[in-house]
Design a protein around this motif. Structure first.
Motif, PDB file in Angstrom:
ATOM      1  N   LYS A 241      21.667 -17.470 -32.896  1.00 55.83           N
ATOM      2  CA  LYS A 241      22.460 -18.745 -31.912  1.00 55.83           C
ATOM      3  C   LYS A 241      24.150 -18.027 -32.215  1.00 55.83           C
ATOM      4  O   LYS A 241      24.588 -17.841 -31.431  1.00 55.83           O
ATOM      5  CB  LYS A 241      22.002 -19.554 -30.183  1.00 55.83           C
ATOM      6  CG  LYS A 241      23.072 -20.126 -29.552  1.00 55.83           C
ATOM      7  CD  LYS A 241      22.982 -21.330 -28.888  1.00 55.83           C
ATOM      8  CE  LYS A 241      23.575 -21.384 -27.701  1.00 55.83           C
ATOM      9  NZ  LYS A 241      22.635 -22.766 -26.606  1.00 55.83           N
ATOM     10  N   MET A 242      23.749 -18.444 -32.753  1.00 55.13           N
ATOM     11  CA  MET A 242      25.361 -18.612 -34.443  1.00 55.13           C
ATOM     12  C   MET A 242      25.427 -17.229 -34.084  1.00 55.13           C
ATOM     13  O   MET A 242      26.652 -16.937 -34.314  1.00 55.13           O
ATOM     14  CB  MET A 242      25.166 -19.243 -35.256  1.00 55.13           C
ATOM     15  CG  MET A 242      23.856 -21.238 -35.842  1.00 55.13           C
ATOM     16  SD  MET A 242      24.177 -21.779 -37.084  1.00 55.13           S
ATOM     17  CE  MET A 242      25.314 -21.321 -38.118  1.00 55.13           C
ATOM     18  N   GLN A 243      24.226 -15.902 -34.950  1.00 58.12           N
ATOM     19  CA  GLN A 243      24.930 -14.766 -34.683  1.00 58.12           C
ATOM     20  C   GLN A 243      25.370 -13.867 -33.671  1.00 58.12           C
ATOM     21  O   GLN A 243      26.338 -13.118 -33.343  1.00 58.12           O
ATOM     22  CB  GLN A 243      23.260 -14.125 -35.632  1.00 58.12           C
ATOM     23  CG  GLN A 243      23.062 -13.807 -36.077  1.00 58.12           C
ATOM     24  CD  GLN A 243      24.172 -13.462 -37.900  1.00 58.12           C
ATOM     25  OE1 GLN A 243      24.929 -12.855 -36.980  1.00 58.12           O
ATOM     26  NE2 GLN A 243      24.165 -13.329 -39.300  1.00 58.12           N
ATOM     27  N   ILE A 244      24.833 -14.347 -32.338  1.00 58.63           N
ATOM     28  CA  ILE A 244      25.410 -13.977 -30.626  1.00 58.63           C
ATOM     29  C   ILE A 244      26.465 -14.969 -30.899  1.00 58.63           C
ATOM     30  O   ILE A 244      27.118 -13.145 -30.278  1.00 58.63           O
ATOM     31  CB  ILE A 244      24.312 -14.906 -29.693  1.00 58.63           C
ATOM     32  CG1 ILE A 244      23.443 -14.065 -29.959  1.00 58.63           C
ATOM     33  CG2 ILE A 244      24.650 -14.210 -28.661  1.00 58.63           C
ATOM     34  CD1 ILE A 244      21.922 -14.248 -29.322  1.00 58.63           C
ATOM     35  N   ARG A 245      27.345 -15.737 -31.184  1.00 57.46           N
ATOM     36  CA  ARG A 245      27.872 -16.037 -30.920  1.00 57.46           C
ATOM     37  C   ARG A 245      29.358 -15.654 -31.995  1.00 57.46           C
ATOM     38  O   ARG A 245      30.288 -15.296 -31.449  1.00 57.46           O
ATOM     39  CB  ARG A 245      28.407 -18.278 -31.235  1.00 57.46           C
ATOM     40  CG  ARG A 245      27.488 -18.701 -30.269  1.00 57.46           C
ATOM     41  CD  ARG A 245      27.755 -20.550 -30.479  1.00 57.46           C
ATOM     42  NE  ARG A 245      26.937 -21.218 -29.002  1.00 57.46           N
ATOM     43  CZ  ARG A 245      26.795 -22.304 -29.785  1.00 57.46           C
ATOM     44  NH1 ARG A 245      27.247 -23.090 -30.273  1.00 57.46           N
ATOM     45  NH2 ARG A 245      26.300 -22.836 -28.608  1.00 57.46           N
ATOM     46  N   ASN A 246      28.622 -15.413 -33.180  1.00 56.27           N
ATOM     47  CA  ASN A 246      29.882 -15.015 -34.216  1.00 56.27           C
ATOM     48  C   ASN A 246      30.341 -13.501 -33.663  1.00 56.27           C
ATOM     49  O   ASN A 246      30.831 -12.728 -33.227  1.00 56.27           O
ATOM     50  CB  ASN A 246      28.809 -14.778 -35.782  1.00 56.27           C
ATOM     51  CG  ASN A 246      29.716 -14.098 -36.265  1.00 56.27           C
ATOM     52  OD1 ASN A 246      31.101 -14.306 -36.481  1.00 56.27           O
ATOM     53  ND2 ASN A 246      28.881 -13.189 -37.322  1.00 56.27           N
TER      54      ASN A 246
ATOM     55  N   LYS B 114      29.979 -12.033 -30.742  1.00 56.31           N
ATOM     56  CA  LYS B 114      30.641 -11.985 -29.161  1.00 56.31           C
ATOM     57  C   LYS B 114      32.094 -12.636 -29.717  1.00 56.31           C
ATOM     58  O   LYS B 114      33.532 -12.081 -28.956  1.00 56.31           O
ATOM     59  CB  LYS B 114      30.019 -13.753 -28.082  1.00 56.31           C
ATOM     60  CG  LYS B 114      31.152 -13.701 -27.505  1.00 56.31           C
ATOM     61  CD  LYS B 114      30.553 -14.875 -26.019  1.00 56.31           C
ATOM     62  CE  LYS B 114      31.019 -14.883 -24.764  1.00 56.31           C
ATOM     63  NZ  LYS B 114      33.243 -15.579 -25.474  1.00 56.31           N
ATOM     64  N   LYS B 115      32.619 -13.798 -30.385  1.00 55.32           N
ATOM     65  CA  LYS B 115      33.631 -13.762 -31.349  1.00 55.32           C
ATOM     66  C   LYS B 115      34.376 -13.139 -31.550  1.00 55.32           C
ATOM     67  O   LYS B 115      35.433 -12.796 -31.169  1.00 55.32           O
ATOM     68  CB  LYS B 115      33.710 -15.002 -32.032  1.00 55.32           C
ATOM     69  CG  LYS B 115      35.213 -15.026 -32.812  1.00 55.32           C
ATOM     70  CD  LYS B 115      35.135 -16.673 -33.599  1.00 55.32           C
ATOM     71  CE  LYS B 115      36.294 -16.793 -33.841  1.00 55.32           C
ATOM     72  NZ  LYS B 115      37.417 -15.992 -34.735  1.00 55.32           N
ATOM     73  N   GLN B 116      33.762 -12.190 -32.368  1.00 59.11           N
ATOM     74  CA  GLN B 116      34.217 -10.986 -33.211  1.00 59.11           C
ATOM     75  C   GLN B 116      34.244  -9.165 -32.026  1.00 59.11           C
ATOM     76  O   GLN B 116      35.119  -8.588 -31.792  1.00 59.11           O
ATOM     77  CB  GLN B 116      33.410 -10.373 -33.745  1.00 59.11           C
ATOM     78  CG  GLN B 116      33.303 -11.124 -35.183  1.00 59.11           C
ATOM     79  CD  GLN B 116      31.927  -9.944 -36.051  1.00 59.11           C
ATOM     80  OE1 GLN B 116      32.625  -9.373 -36.933  1.00 59.11           O
ATOM     81  NE2 GLN B 116      30.809 -10.758 -36.504  1.00 59.11           N
TER      82      GLN B 116
ATOM     83  N   ASP C  58      35.249  -9.937 -29.460  1.00 66.49           N
ATOM     84  CA  ASP C  58      37.017 -10.837 -28.097  1.00 66.49           C
ATOM     85  C   ASP C  58      37.710 -10.397 -29.131  1.00 66.49           C
ATOM     86  O   ASP C  58      38.538  -9.947 -28.237  1.00 66.49           O
ATOM     87  CB  ASP C  58      36.152 -12.423 -27.666  1.00 66.49           C
ATOM     88  CG  ASP C  58      35.231 -12.865 -27.199  1.00 66.49           C
ATOM     89  OD1 ASP C  58      34.406 -11.641 -26.394  1.00 66.49           O
ATOM     90  OD2 ASP C  58      35.157 -14.068 -26.747  1.00 66.49           O
TER      91      ASP C  58
END
Length: 300
Positions: free
Chosen positions: A23-28, A30-32, A34
């Motif tokens: 989940k942290m990787q997916i959020r990371n 997504k942030k990159q 964005d």
């Protein structure tokens, strides 16, 4: 039993840790993404490579970023080329147009003799015709450069076309005091090309000679293995060795300080037509002479 429970607890903890990490990787990612989309980030994604599926996803995204960056660079180059083209067109149109307007104003002022009026009228007409040629060339180049523009290739006798074009330029050679050395082999050479396009290519090359050459001119047509090779040699007129291929660019000027160094659009049209026929055209400079080579495949 206790060992089984402990093993299950450990397994569940590892699984929970793995899911949290995913989940942290997916959020990371997504942030990159964005940040990239907002313009704050202009580089590929950074990830910790612990999962093959996420790694594969990131690689696909990075490939898309590469494609996007290349498209942006291509677009910027295209926009820059369009701006340069518009600037060159504006310059090349402004000079003869200003001249035509000036001569017409002097003619209608009625302060000139009949002889002067007649002289200026002919000069204005000559400048107007040069404008017409430039506009026609630019229009044709815009059509030829279009991906939709196709050429139907057939078996063509290139000897006959070259004879015809050279004959058509006979008066121009005399007027410019050019005595070309012409070497066309007696053997007919049949190439794969388009008769109209080949004629236009040769006309543009010889017209370039008439514009920019005063002394040495050599025209040769020969067969070289499975290719027909047209070689045209004339004075380089200050074009440097590393600038040889630039002469096929739109509005290339051999010397930026001289307005008469403009090769116009003729050579650019020739290059585009050769490419459409699957032929090859290139140039080189040697001992102050400009060599232009055109090659077509021999028809079987």
């Amino acid at each position: 039993m206790i060992w089984i429970i402990l093993i299950l607890i450990v397994f569940l903890m590892i699984l929970l840790f793995y899911l949290i990490f995913m989940k942290m990787q997916i959020r990371n990612i997504k942030k990159q993404l964005d940040d990239y989309n907002s313009g704050e980030l202009n580089k590929k994604l950074d990830i910790v490579l612990l999962d093959k599926d996420i790694e594969s996803l990131a690689c696909s995204i990075n490939k898309h970023i590469d494609i996007n960056i290349k498209a942006q660079v291509k677009q910027k180059n295209s926009e820059s080329e369009i701006k340069k083209t518009i600037a060159s067109i504006s310059h090349d149109l402004r000079t003869p147009l200003t001249s035509v307007i000036g001569y017409i104003q002097m003619i209608i002022s009625k302060e000139l003799s009949f002889e002067k009026q007649n002289e200026y009228m002919h000069i204005a007409l000559k400048r107007a015709k040069s404008l017409q040629v430039l506009l026609n060339d630019f229009f044709q180049l815009s059509i030829i450069e279009s991906p939709e523009y196709k050429i139907q290739n057939k078996f063509v006798n290139i000897n006959n076309i070259l004879y015809e074009v050279v004959t058509d330029f006979y008066d121009s050679f005399l007027q410019e005091r050019i005595n070309p050395n012409i070497d066309i082999k007696e053997e007919n050479i049949i190439v794969i090309g388009n008769e109209v396009a080949i004629k236009r290519v040769i006309e543009n090359l010889i017209n370039n000679i008439v514009k920019h050459s005063k002394n040495y001119v050599f025209i040769e047509l020969k067969k070289d293995h499975n290719e027909a090779v047209l070689t045209i040699i004339n004075e380089a007129n200050g074009i440097k060795e590393n600038e040889a291929e630039l002469i096929f660019n739109r509005f290339y000027k051999g010397d930026s300080s001289r307005t008469d160094g403009n090769t116009g659009l003729g050579l650019s049209i020739a290059k585009n037509l050769m490419e459409k026929m699957n032929g090859h055209i290139y140039a080189k400079i040697n001992n102050g002479l400009l060599y232009i080579f055109c090659k077509w495949r021999i028809g079987e």
